[in-house]
Design a protein around this motif. Structure first.
Motif, PDB file in Angstrom:
ATOM      1  N   TYR A  73      72.877  52.960  74.928  1.00  0.00           N
ATOM      2  CA  TYR A  73      72.234  52.907  76.246  1.00  0.00           C
ATOM      3  C   TYR A  73      70.718  52.849  76.104  1.00  0.00           C
ATOM      4  N   TYR A  74      70.154  53.760  75.312  1.00  0.00           N
ATOM      5  CA  TYR A  74      68.694  53.833  75.205  1.00  0.00           C
ATOM      6  C   TYR A  74      68.109  52.639  74.446  1.00  0.00           C
ATOM      7  N   GLU A  75      68.885  52.068  73.537  1.00  0.00           N
ATOM      8  CA  GLU A  75      68.397  50.910  72.791  1.00  0.00           C
ATOM      9  C   GLU A  75      68.477  49.611  73.577  1.00  0.00           C
ATOM     10  N   GLU A  76      69.483  49.493  74.474  1.00  0.00           N
ATOM     11  CA  GLU A  76      69.769  48.182  75.031  1.00  0.00           C
ATOM     12  C   GLU A  76      69.708  48.074  76.544  1.00  0.00           C
ATOM     13  N   ILE A  77      69.707  49.185  77.263  1.00  0.00           N
ATOM     14  CA  ILE A  77      69.699  49.095  78.727  1.00  0.00           C
ATOM     15  C   ILE A  77      68.557  49.883  79.363  1.00  0.00           C
ATOM     16  N   ASN A  78      68.309  51.073  78.911  1.00  0.00           N
ATOM     17  CA  ASN A  78      67.392  52.045  79.513  1.00  0.00           C
ATOM     18  C   ASN A  78      66.550  51.534  80.679  1.00  0.00           C
ATOM     19  N   ALA A  79      66.963  51.862  81.896  1.00  0.00           N
ATOM     20  CA  ALA A  79      66.229  51.500  83.114  1.00  0.00           C
ATOM     21  C   ALA A  79      66.709  52.413  84.228  1.00  0.00           C
ATOM     22  N   ASN A  80      65.879  52.572  85.248  1.00  0.00           N
ATOM     23  CA  ASN A  80      66.297  53.363  86.404  1.00  0.00           C
ATOM     24  C   ASN A  80      67.297  52.575  87.232  1.00  0.00           C
ATOM     25  N   ILE A  81      68.098  53.306  87.987  1.00  0.00           N
ATOM     26  CA  ILE A  81      69.214  52.672  88.693  1.00  0.00           C
ATOM     27  C   ILE A  81      68.979  52.628  90.197  1.00  0.00           C
ATOM     28  N   HIS A  82      69.753  51.768  90.858  1.00  0.00           N
ATOM     29  CA  HIS A  82      69.831  51.675  92.322  1.00  0.00           C
ATOM     30  C   HIS A  82      68.540  51.201  92.980  1.00  0.00           C
ATOM     31  N   ARG A  83      67.504  50.915  92.216  1.00  0.00           N
ATOM     32  CA  ARG A  83      66.213  50.635  92.845  1.00  0.00           C
ATOM     33  C   ARG A  83      65.580  49.327  92.393  1.00  0.00           C
ATOM     34  N   GLY A  84      66.035  48.788  91.279  1.00  0.00           N
ATOM     35  CA  GLY A  84      65.342  47.643  90.712  1.00  0.00           C
ATOM     36  C   GLY A  84      66.118  46.355  90.885  1.00  0.00           C
ATOM     37  N   VAL A  85      65.380  45.241  91.037  1.00  0.00           N
ATOM     38  CA  VAL A  85      66.031  43.940  91.110  1.00  0.00           C
ATOM     39  C   VAL A  85      66.105  43.300  89.727  1.00  0.00           C
ATOM     40  N   HIS A  86      65.418  43.899  88.747  1.00  0.00           N
ATOM     41  CA  HIS A  86      65.424  43.282  87.423  1.00  0.00           C
ATOM     42  C   HIS A  86      66.743  43.544  86.717  1.00  0.00           C
ATOM     43  N   THR A  87      67.002  42.744  85.692  1.00  0.00           N
ATOM     44  CA  THR A  87      68.308  42.714  85.037  1.00  0.00           C
ATOM     45  C   THR A  87      68.701  44.050  84.429  1.00  0.00           C
ATOM     46  N   LEU A  88      67.774  44.706  83.717  1.00  0.00           N
ATOM     47  CA  LEU A  88      68.130  45.981  83.081  1.00  0.00           C
ATOM     48  C   LEU A  88      68.533  47.026  84.115  1.00  0.00           C
ATOM     49  N   SER A  89      67.819  47.071  85.233  1.00  0.00           N
ATOM     50  CA  SER A  89      68.164  48.030  86.285  1.00  0.00           C
ATOM     51  C   SER A  89      69.546  47.743  86.848  1.00  0.00           C
ATOM     52  N   GLN A  90      69.849  46.478  87.011  1.00  0.00           N
ATOM     53  CA  GLN A  90      71.163  46.119  87.533  1.00  0.00           C
ATOM     54  C   GLN A  90      72.273  46.477  86.538  1.00  0.00           C
TER      55      GLN A  90
END
Length: 432
Positions: A73-90
């Protein structure tokens, strides 16, 4: 997968939350050595001796798939949720909500929004107790049992102090079972909520939850079940049980620390006010008035423990691959074997002798403090829990300072129990 491929591969969320490590394992004889190989910590030595971990009631060990999922998770996705339109957040949002769905399916909740992520069992109980303050008044009664963990006593005492309600206690028998005839007498229309554990952490007693829920509902009371000690050993079906709330922690089911679950029936969750204010739990904020988000976000203020929430789903996958029928069979054999071997030791007394119990043996040796036994066997690489186990009313009932608690998991073995029993004998000889 190279990180450059991440943006073009939304299936990464599945890799984070699902691991197929063993096919067709359910309903077959467990290969314990293969199971043990899944747990890196079991390979290490403590004080120069192979680790024997019998403190599973406090926290379970973690399989490699869980440990790897946290790193992934921390190496490949790490992003905040429910708030971002960018790919990692999604991707993070999808993985987090996929884990919520896994929990819903695991406990058979009717709706996915009835599953609330918390920091653990304690927060889940406090959330409900705090919210009940708006529904409880002076003269009402809150009922707990004599075999509760402190985290299912103290929050209700807070509620009673705040509202003027009375705390009522279901008494216990010498063998660690609750006295159901007394429970029936204590129930009344004054009873507003019954909070009881599914399994006692200190004694291993499995409480008659179905009966407790049925009788409480007959007088209009809600029921909260503390499932912290039950979920490592069984799959709770919350619809079949009919409970109004069910709480448990991830770290006791081979998952990470710092994450847990509150299940609540939709109608009850809608009646309770938010527990904390902040981001995520709001629909609209002005200086004049704030409106709240719908379930489940109403109770999930702020940035959640995203990684551990996702990996909780991985732990649930792992346990379901092992199979709860297999887990129960293995742990029943360990409990029976350990009980038989320990009772051969002169002066040893087991506390919690209900026939309906899980893989916990809580005991003392006459004339010896439990702490002293625990300290000596630790030098031999054996981890047990000593003390009151956050269940002081139980210890007061037996008039003892605490017990030595050995709690077994499906990855433990009879050979480990043999070593443990010999270590207890050695400690007894040194301390007598």
């Amino acid at each position: 997968m190279h990180k450059k491929d991440l943006l073009n591969n939304s299936s990464i969320r599945g890799q984070i939350t699902t691991f197929v490590f063993r096919k067709n394992l359910n309903n077959k004889m467990l290969d314990i050595q293969k199971i043990r190989a899944d747990f890196p910590i079991l390979e290490q030595k403590v004080n120069g001796k192979p680790l024997i971990y019998f403190d599973n009631g406090a926290t379970s060990q973690k399989p490699r798939v869980v440990i790897d999922a946290i790193t992934k998770y921390y190496e490949e996705i790490n992003a905040n949720i429910h708030r971002g339109v960018h790919t990692l957040s999604q991707l993070a949002t999808d993985a987090y909500e996929a884990s919520r769905e896994k929990v819903r399916n695991h406990i058979n909740a009717k709706e996915v929004y009835e599953v609330i992520f918390t920091s653990g069992t304690t927060q889940g109980i406090n959330l409900v107790a705090s919210g009940m303050a708006s529904l409880v008044k002076e003269g009402d009664e809150i009922m707990v049992s004599a075999v509760e963990h402190h985290s299912n006593i103290v929050p209700w005492q807070f509620l009673c102090e705040k509202t003027g309600a009375k705390l009522v206690v279901i008494p216990m028998k010498e063998n660690g079972e609750l006295i159901m005839s007394e429970y029936d007498k204590l129930l009344s229309t004054k009873t507003k909520i019954v909070a009881v554990n599914h399994i006692s952490n200190a004694l291993g007693t499995i409480n008659p939850i179905e009966y407790i829920i049925k009788k409480a509902h007959e007088v209009g009371a809600a029921v909260l079940v503390d499932g912290a000690q039950a979920t490592p050993h069984l799959k709770p079906d919350v619809q079949d049980l009919g409970c109004d709330f069910y709480v448990f922690s991830g770290h006791k089911i081979c998952g990470p620390t710092g994450v847990g679950i509150l299940y609540g029936k939709e109608e009850w969750l809608n009646m309770l006010p938010p527990y904390m204010g902040g981001g995520e739990m709001i629909k609209e904020v002005t200086f004049e008035k704030t409106t709240y988000a719908d379930l489940p976000h109403k109770f999930e203020a702020g940035t959640p423990n995203i990684a551990d929430g996702i990996v909780l789903g991985t732990a649930i996958d792992y346990l379901n691959e092992v199979g709860f029928e297999n887990i129960q069979k293995q742990e029943k054999e360990l409990l029976s074997y350990a009980t038989e071997k320990l009772l051969e030791i002169e002066g040893l007394k087991i506390f919690g002798t209900s026939e309906n119990k899980t893989s916990v043996v809580s005991f003392n040796i006459e004339g010896i403090h439990p702490y002293d036994i625990g300290t000596i066997i630790d030098k031999l690489g054996i981890a047990v829990r000593t003390g009151h186990h956050c269940a002081q009313p139980i210890m007061n009932y037996f008039n003892i300072p605490g017990t030595i608690r050995a709690s077994f998991s499906f990855y433990n073995t009879k050979e480990e129990i043999d070593t443990f029993v010999e270590a207890v004998k050695k400690a007894k000889m040194m301390l007598s």
